[in-house]
Design an enzyme around this catalytic site. Structure first.
Site, PDB file in Angstrom:
ATOM      1  N   ARG A 184      -1.834  38.660  39.924  1.00 22.13           N
ATOM      2  CA  ARG A 184      -0.558  37.938  40.038  1.00 22.13           C
ATOM      3  C   ARG A 184       0.151  37.919  38.690  1.00 22.13           C
ATOM      4  NH1 ARG A 184      -0.142  31.960  39.237  1.00 22.13           N
ATOM      5  NH2 ARG A 184       1.935  31.263  39.902  1.00 22.13           N
ATOM      6  N   ARG A 197      13.385  21.383  35.926  1.00 22.56           N
ATOM      7  CA  ARG A 197      12.647  20.995  34.724  1.00 22.56           C
ATOM      8  C   ARG A 197      13.523  20.113  33.851  1.00 22.56           C
ATOM      9  NH1 ARG A 197       8.018  23.990  34.227  1.00 22.56           N
ATOM     10  NH2 ARG A 197       7.923  25.881  35.517  1.00 22.56           N
ATOM     11  N   LYS A 251       5.965  31.025  49.627  1.00 19.60           N
ATOM     12  CA  LYS A 251       5.136  29.965  49.048  1.00 19.60           C
ATOM     13  C   LYS A 251       5.566  28.638  49.678  1.00 19.60           C
ATOM     14  CE  LYS A 251       4.354  30.006  44.620  1.00 19.60           C
ATOM     15  NZ  LYS A 251       4.661  29.995  43.167  1.00 19.60           N
ATOM     16  N   THR A 290      -3.973  27.121  43.920  1.00 21.98           N
ATOM     17  CA  THR A 290      -3.783  25.979  43.010  1.00 21.98           C
ATOM     18  C   THR A 290      -5.076  25.200  42.737  1.00 21.98           C
ATOM     19  OG1 THR A 290      -1.557  25.707  43.945  1.00 21.98           O
ATOM     20  CG2 THR A 290      -2.311  24.044  42.374  1.00 21.98           C
TER      21      THR A 290
END
Length: 488
Positions: A33, A74, A220, A278
């Site tokens: 990945r 963010r 995702k 994760t």
């Protein structure tokens, strides 16, 4: 060939050394990945080039999955790099450009529309949920909050809204530029982060195809909106990834285990490969062995039917990248023994509309009722192998293809062992016999064993598989002269 479940490893500084990369592949890494959220284009290109070069040296194929950053919110930067916040204090998020320099009273936020998406009592979660704030009021572009948990907040940490509802697009402007890079590098899979609906997946696919990329699209699942549109998002995707980090922050950790099972079940029902990701082996960033809780976490994902399990920081920045792969492989194999012994077989959930789908169904029914060692599938695009892999069976699938791109994509499909086979250089009448001989030479099946063989009358055409045979393997070095290739 014993392990069914595939392993995805995130590349990073810990895998940049060629020796470390070789150990990673030898340990059992199937897919690497590339994370667009970290690093620059030059670094990503160098890592892809390295993994492909080493895979060639080892005479194998490793798929590349490029993971888009997506529209993750963010906060901006602090004057000192971080601040210490106390529960009960007031703290303001400023949705302005340019953003103010952060301090103990305020910090900028990258998403300028945040003030329109929140209201008093909205709960904001920062740094993967380690810090929570409650919105007190919204004054224009200033979101005044009350800190709910004490702690340190540092530069560029992510922000989520509890319960979802942020009106962000599924494909950001930065993603569009990264999609062009992914097409240029000819990655095998492209993961779309934070999709809300099937339209987000289709937009990414359109941009990728327009740029000349042929990668499969991976959704995702990490937003509340994606859960609300789960079936349509899965149907629009070529594969699915259970992104437990941001999903857990949005919906709450208590809901996450049940949702993981629901996403895996729904993906399998739609015949899509699924990756579980994760913090699966997070302790092994530093530790040489996993915790018992991590062992159970990986094993449960395997038992639920996931095609692949993914490592992030464990391989990207961890101290033992190849050792993590080895440990995860052992756990997968142990869980798979339980699956084969105790869990009912899963059937292909389709009404066949294509010939290769019908042949795949027939092959798996036969494999589950007739003693055979393996299914040998000649496939141009890998689609036959994908359909075969959707059925849970103890029989391994050996997929032969002359196309390296197909071999790489098949590395994600559970229980599929891709093997290069130059079928385009062989006479049609010899194809079946030569394919089985090739599998025997590779040491994947011993002589004198029965296998199921699937192939097409016209090699070289995608979806052209239309024939199934049960054949007995022979010693390719033995004297079989002009005898007819045995079939049962």
């Amino acid at each position: 060939m014993k392990r069914r479940t595939k392993i995805v490893a995130t590349l990073g500084p810990a895998t940049d050394d060629p020796e470390a990369m070789e150990k990673l592949i030898r340990a059992g890494c199937d897919v690497v990945r590339i994370n667009f959220s970290h690093g620059d284009a030059e670094t990503h290109a160098r890592r892809i080039k390295l993994v492909r070069a080493i895979a060639r040296e080892l005479d194998t194929d490793v798929a590349v999955l490029a993971d888009l950053s997506g529209p993750k919110i963010r906060i901006d930067r602090f004057r000192e790099g971080f601040v210490e916040l106390e529960a009960g204090q007031e703290f303001t998020l400023v949705a302005e450009d340019p953003a103010p320099v952060g301090d103990e009273h305020e910090v900028g936020v990258a998403y300028l529309g945040l003030a329109h998406d929140v209201s008093p009592d909205s709960e904001l979660l920062l740094d993967d949920g380690l810090m929570a704030m409650r919105v007190k009021r919204v004054d224009g572009t200033r979101i005044v909050c009350e800190v709910m948990t004490s702690g340190k907040l540092s530069d560029r940490k992510g922000l989520n809204l509890r319960g979802g509802g942020l009106s962000l697009p599924g494909v950001s402007a930065a993603d569009e530029a990264d999609i062009k890079l992914a097409a240029e590098w000819q990655v095998d899979y492209l993961a779309v982060s934070f999709p809300r609906s099937a339209e987000d997946i289709e937009r990414a696919r359109t941009l990728l195809r327009r740029a000349g990329g042929e990668a499969y699209l991976v959704s995702k699942i990490e937003r509340t909106e994606a859960i609300e549109n789960l079936d349509s998002v899965i149907e629009a995707s070529d594969a699915v990834l259970v992104a437990r980090g941001d999903l857990g922050v949005e919906i709450g950790e208590a809901e996450l285990p049940g949702l993981q099972k629901r996403i895996i079940t729904a993906s399998l029902a739609h015949n899509r490969p699924v990756i579980t990701a994760t913090q699966m082996m997070q302790s092994m960033v530093d530790s040489p062995i996993p915790t018992r809780a991590e062992v159970l976490d990986v094993a449960n994902a395997v038992i639920d039917g996931t095609d692949a399990v993914m490592l992030s920081a464990e391989t990207a920045v961890g101290r033992h990248p190849s050792r993590v792969i080895e440990a995860m492989a052992r756990i997968c194999e142990g869980a798979e023994r339980h699956v084969q012994a105790h869990i009912p077989q899963r059937r292909l959930n389709i009404k066949p509309e294509r010939t290769d789908q019908a042949i795949a169904m027939a092959a798996m029914i036969t494999a589950n009722n007739v003693p055979v060692e393996a299914i040998v599938a000649l496939t141009e695009s890998g689609s036959t192998a994908q359909w075969l892999s959707r059925v849970r069976s103890p029989v391994p699938i050996i997929a032969l293809s002359p196309k390296r791109s197909s071999l790489r994509r098949m590395r994600l499909f559970q229980h599929v062992h891709p093997l290069f086979f130059a079928s385009d250089q062989i006479e049609k009448s010899e194809l079946g016999r030569r394919a089985v001989e090739h599998v025997v030479r590779a040491g994947l099946v011993a002589p004198g064993k029965r296998v199921i063989l699937t192939l097409g009358d016209e090699p070289g055409f995608e979806g052209g598989t239309n024939t199934m045979k049960i054949v007995t393997t022979r010693d390719p070095e033995g004297d079989h002269g002009q005898r007819e290739f045995e079939s049962l």
